[in-house]
Design a protein around this motif. Structure first.
Motif, PDB file in Angstrom:
ATOM      1  N   PRO A   1      53.966  33.096  48.362  1.00  0.00           N
ATOM      2  CA  PRO A   1      53.376  32.036  47.534  1.00  0.00           C
ATOM      3  C   PRO A   1      52.832  30.864  48.335  1.00  0.00           C
ATOM      4  O   PRO A   1      51.954  30.138  47.862  1.00  0.00           O
ATOM      5  CB  PRO A   1      54.559  31.592  46.654  1.00  0.00           C
ATOM      6  CG  PRO A   1      55.480  32.766  46.632  1.00  0.00           C
ATOM      7  CD  PRO A   1      55.363  33.392  47.991  1.00  0.00           C
ATOM      8  N   ALA A   2      53.314  30.688  49.554  1.00  0.00           N
ATOM      9  CA  ALA A   2      52.845  29.592  50.398  1.00  0.00           C
ATOM     10  C   ALA A   2      51.501  29.906  51.047  1.00  0.00           C
ATOM     11  O   ALA A   2      50.829  29.007  51.569  1.00  0.00           O
ATOM     12  CB  ALA A   2      53.876  29.282  51.481  1.00  0.00           C
ATOM     13  N   ASP A   3      51.108  31.170  51.014  1.00  0.00           N
ATOM     14  CA  ASP A   3      49.823  31.586  51.592  1.00  0.00           C
ATOM     15  C   ASP A   3      48.696  31.199  50.641  1.00  0.00           C
ATOM     16  O   ASP A   3      48.762  31.460  49.443  1.00  0.00           O
ATOM     17  CB  ASP A   3      49.827  33.100  51.822  1.00  0.00           C
ATOM     18  CG  ASP A   3      48.659  33.566  52.676  1.00  0.00           C
ATOM     19  OD1 ASP A   3      47.505  33.300  52.300  1.00  0.00           O
ATOM     20  OD2 ASP A   3      48.916  34.196  53.717  1.00  0.00           O
ATOM     21  N   ALA A   4      47.632  30.604  51.157  1.00  0.00           N
ATOM     22  CA  ALA A   4      46.516  30.148  50.321  1.00  0.00           C
ATOM     23  C   ALA A   4      45.827  31.291  49.594  1.00  0.00           C
ATOM     24  O   ALA A   4      45.145  31.071  48.586  1.00  0.00           O
ATOM     25  CB  ALA A   4      45.503  29.397  51.182  1.00  0.00           C
ATOM     26  N   GLY A   5      45.989  32.523  50.090  1.00  0.00           N
ATOM     27  CA  GLY A   5      45.346  33.662  49.464  1.00  0.00           C
ATOM     28  C   GLY A   5      46.199  34.370  48.436  1.00  0.00           C
ATOM     29  O   GLY A   5      45.750  35.336  47.815  1.00  0.00           O
ATOM     30  N   SER A   6      47.422  33.923  48.225  1.00  0.00           N
ATOM     31  CA  SER A   6      48.305  34.560  47.249  1.00  0.00           C
ATOM     32  C   SER A   6      47.859  34.243  45.830  1.00  0.00           C
ATOM     33  O   SER A   6      47.141  33.267  45.580  1.00  0.00           O
ATOM     34  CB  SER A   6      49.748  34.079  47.445  1.00  0.00           C
ATOM     35  OG  SER A   6      49.860  32.699  47.098  1.00  0.00           O
ATOM     36  N   PHE A   7      48.268  35.073  44.881  1.00  0.00           N
ATOM     37  CA  PHE A   7      47.920  34.828  43.482  1.00  0.00           C
ATOM     38  C   PHE A   7      48.459  33.483  43.007  1.00  0.00           C
ATOM     39  O   PHE A   7      47.794  32.757  42.265  1.00  0.00           O
ATOM     40  CB  PHE A   7      48.470  35.948  42.596  1.00  0.00           C
ATOM     41  CG  PHE A   7      47.816  37.284  42.812  1.00  0.00           C
ATOM     42  CD1 PHE A   7      46.442  37.411  42.856  1.00  0.00           C
ATOM     43  CD2 PHE A   7      48.593  38.435  42.960  1.00  0.00           C
ATOM     44  CE1 PHE A   7      45.836  38.645  43.047  1.00  0.00           C
ATOM     45  CE2 PHE A   7      47.996  39.675  43.152  1.00  0.00           C
ATOM     46  CZ  PHE A   7      46.615  39.778  43.203  1.00  0.00           C
ATOM     47  N   GLN A   8      49.671  33.147  43.443  1.00  0.00           N
ATOM     48  CA  GLN A   8      50.283  31.893  43.010  1.00  0.00           C
ATOM     49  C   GLN A   8      49.487  30.686  43.502  1.00  0.00           C
ATOM     50  O   GLN A   8      49.252  29.731  42.760  1.00  0.00           O
ATOM     51  CB  GLN A   8      51.725  31.807  43.519  1.00  0.00           C
ATOM     52  CG  GLN A   8      52.664  32.855  42.930  1.00  0.00           C
ATOM     53  CD  GLN A   8      52.720  34.120  43.771  1.00  0.00           C
ATOM     54  OE1 GLN A   8      51.755  34.478  44.458  1.00  0.00           O
ATOM     55  NE2 GLN A   8      53.862  34.789  43.733  1.00  0.00           N
ATOM     56  N   ALA A   9      49.044  30.730  44.756  1.00  0.00           N
ATOM     57  CA  ALA A   9      48.273  29.618  45.318  1.00  0.00           C
ATOM     58  C   ALA A   9      46.884  29.541  44.707  1.00  0.00           C
ATOM     59  O   ALA A   9      46.370  28.452  44.427  1.00  0.00           O
ATOM     60  CB  ALA A   9      48.180  29.766  46.834  1.00  0.00           C
ATOM     61  N   MET A  10      46.250  30.701  44.492  1.00  0.00           N
ATOM     62  CA  MET A  10      44.901  30.722  43.918  1.00  0.00           C
ATOM     63  C   MET A  10      44.881  30.131  42.508  1.00  0.00           C
ATOM     64  O   MET A  10      43.908  29.491  42.110  1.00  0.00           O
ATOM     65  CB  MET A  10      44.367  32.157  43.890  1.00  0.00           C
ATOM     66  CG  MET A  10      44.058  32.732  45.265  1.00  0.00           C
ATOM     67  SD  MET A  10      43.509  34.477  45.183  1.00  0.00           S
ATOM     68  CE  MET A  10      41.884  34.285  44.426  1.00  0.00           C
ATOM     69  N   ALA A  11      45.957  30.319  41.768  1.00  0.00           N
ATOM     70  CA  ALA A  11      46.012  29.840  40.387  1.00  0.00           C
ATOM     71  C   ALA A  11      46.011  28.315  40.297  1.00  0.00           C
ATOM     72  O   ALA A  11      45.701  27.760  39.242  1.00  0.00           O
ATOM     73  CB  ALA A  11      47.246  30.402  39.694  1.00  0.00           C
ATOM     74  N   LYS A  12      46.302  27.642  41.393  1.00  0.00           N
ATOM     75  CA  LYS A  12      46.432  26.186  41.371  1.00  0.00           C
ATOM     76  C   LYS A  12      45.144  25.459  41.744  1.00  0.00           C
ATOM     77  O   LYS A  12      45.070  24.237  41.610  1.00  0.00           O
ATOM     78  CB  LYS A  12      47.550  25.756  42.334  1.00  0.00           C
ATOM     79  CG  LYS A  12      48.924  26.303  41.957  1.00  0.00           C
ATOM     80  CD  LYS A  12      49.962  25.898  42.998  1.00  0.00           C
ATOM     81  CE  LYS A  12      51.334  26.470  42.663  1.00  0.00           C
ATOM     82  NZ  LYS A  12      52.350  26.117  43.708  1.00  0.00           N
ATOM     83  N   VAL A  13      44.138  26.183  42.238  1.00  0.00           N
ATOM     84  CA  VAL A  13      42.915  25.535  42.729  1.00  0.00           C
ATOM     85  C   VAL A  13      41.683  26.180  42.096  1.00  0.00           C
ATOM     86  O   VAL A  13      41.747  27.309  41.600  1.00  0.00           O
ATOM     87  CB  VAL A  13      42.825  25.636  44.268  1.00  0.00           C
ATOM     88  CG1 VAL A  13      43.934  24.826  44.926  1.00  0.00           C
ATOM     89  CG2 VAL A  13      42.880  27.089  44.725  1.00  0.00           C
ATOM     90  N   PRO A  14      40.539  25.472  42.083  1.00  0.00           N
ATOM     91  CA  PRO A  14      39.330  26.045  41.484  1.00  0.00           C
ATOM     92  C   PRO A  14      38.815  27.246  42.275  1.00  0.00           C
ATOM     93  O   PRO A  14      39.203  27.467  43.427  1.00  0.00           O
ATOM     94  CB  PRO A  14      38.338  24.879  41.484  1.00  0.00           C
ATOM     95  CG  PRO A  14      38.850  23.934  42.525  1.00  0.00           C
ATOM     96  CD  PRO A  14      40.339  24.079  42.515  1.00  0.00           C
ATOM     97  N   VAL A  15      37.904  27.988  41.659  1.00  0.00           N
ATOM     98  CA  VAL A  15      37.603  29.342  42.100  1.00  0.00           C
ATOM     99  C   VAL A  15      37.042  29.451  43.514  1.00  0.00           C
ATOM    100  O   VAL A  15      37.443  30.340  44.273  1.00  0.00           O
ATOM    101  CB  VAL A  15      36.677  30.043  41.078  1.00  0.00           C
ATOM    102  CG1 VAL A  15      35.329  29.348  40.956  1.00  0.00           C
ATOM    103  CG2 VAL A  15      36.502  31.517  41.419  1.00  0.00           C
TER     104      VAL A  15
END
Length: 208
Positions: A65-79
């Motif tokens: 989840p700490a990786d910027a490419g993870s689903f969890q991280a992607m869900a927090k920032v614009p596309v």
């Protein structure tokens, strides 16, 4: 700078117009809204809850989840920001930056993006790809052809959708198996970002 601002305004207006059209055709009636609190309606709502990410290509997405490419991280920032951290989409990110579309995509209201993988771009002969990347107008048309207004769920995905480029794409399939325009396959679907739902595809879509 003026042309970039005009492009942002045009694309944002296009998203809003398409979203209004979609909402007008599928808005719930007051009676349906009032009944949503009944036990049967609540059960139906739970049963219709959207599925998570799906597809064999999702295995290449980082799981930390700490990786910027993870689903969890992607869900927090614009596309566009989310795509920059995904190892499957580095060529797409390069193209978006060259077309000066980062801010446009990040600031757009709810959208659906069909995102070609690096392997999808690799199918295009290098000379042709380099030519497209050097032509801002053509590149913008191709990239905006991959964007549809509204965050489409897998249940809403099949059908014909108008793109921000102005043309249409047709999605066929159901469940976890979808193709776009008859050939591009969804390899990792229903990926969420702060302002978009992303369906990662194995071919680049070309507008007519």
């Amino acid at each position: 700078m003026k042309s970039k601002n005009m492009l942002v305004a045009v694309l944002t207006a296009g998203v809003a117009a398409l979203a209004l059209t979609a909402c007008g055709s599928g808005s719930a009636t007051p009676a349906a809204s009032a009944g949503a609190s009944t036990p049967s309606a609540m059960a139906s709502s739970v049963a219709a809850a959207p599925v998570g990410e799906f597809g064999a290509g999702c295995a290449a997405v980082p799981t930390d989840p700490a990786d910027a490419g993870s689903f969890q991280a992607m869900a927090k920032v614009p596309v566009a920001t989310a795509a920059s951290g995904n190892p499957l989409l580095s060529t797409l990110v390069t193209a978006v930056k060259k077309a000066n579309l980062v801010d446009t995509l990040n600031s757009a209201p709810a959208i659906t993006v069909f995102a070609p993988t690096n392997d999808a771009f690799a199918k295009i002969p290098k000379a042709d790809l380099d030519k497209v990347l050097a032509d801002n107008a053509t590149l913008t048309k191709i990239l905006t052809y991959h964007v549809v207004a509204g965050k489409l769920t897998p249940e809403q995905l099949a059908g014909t959708h108008k793109t921000l480029q102005g043309g249409e794409i047709t999605v066929a399939g159901s469940g976890e198996a979808f193709t776009v325009n008859g050939s591009a396959k969804v390899v990792c679907g229903n990926v969420q970002t702060a302002n978009a739902t992303v369906y990662i595809i194995d071919s680049v879509l070309m507008p007519q």
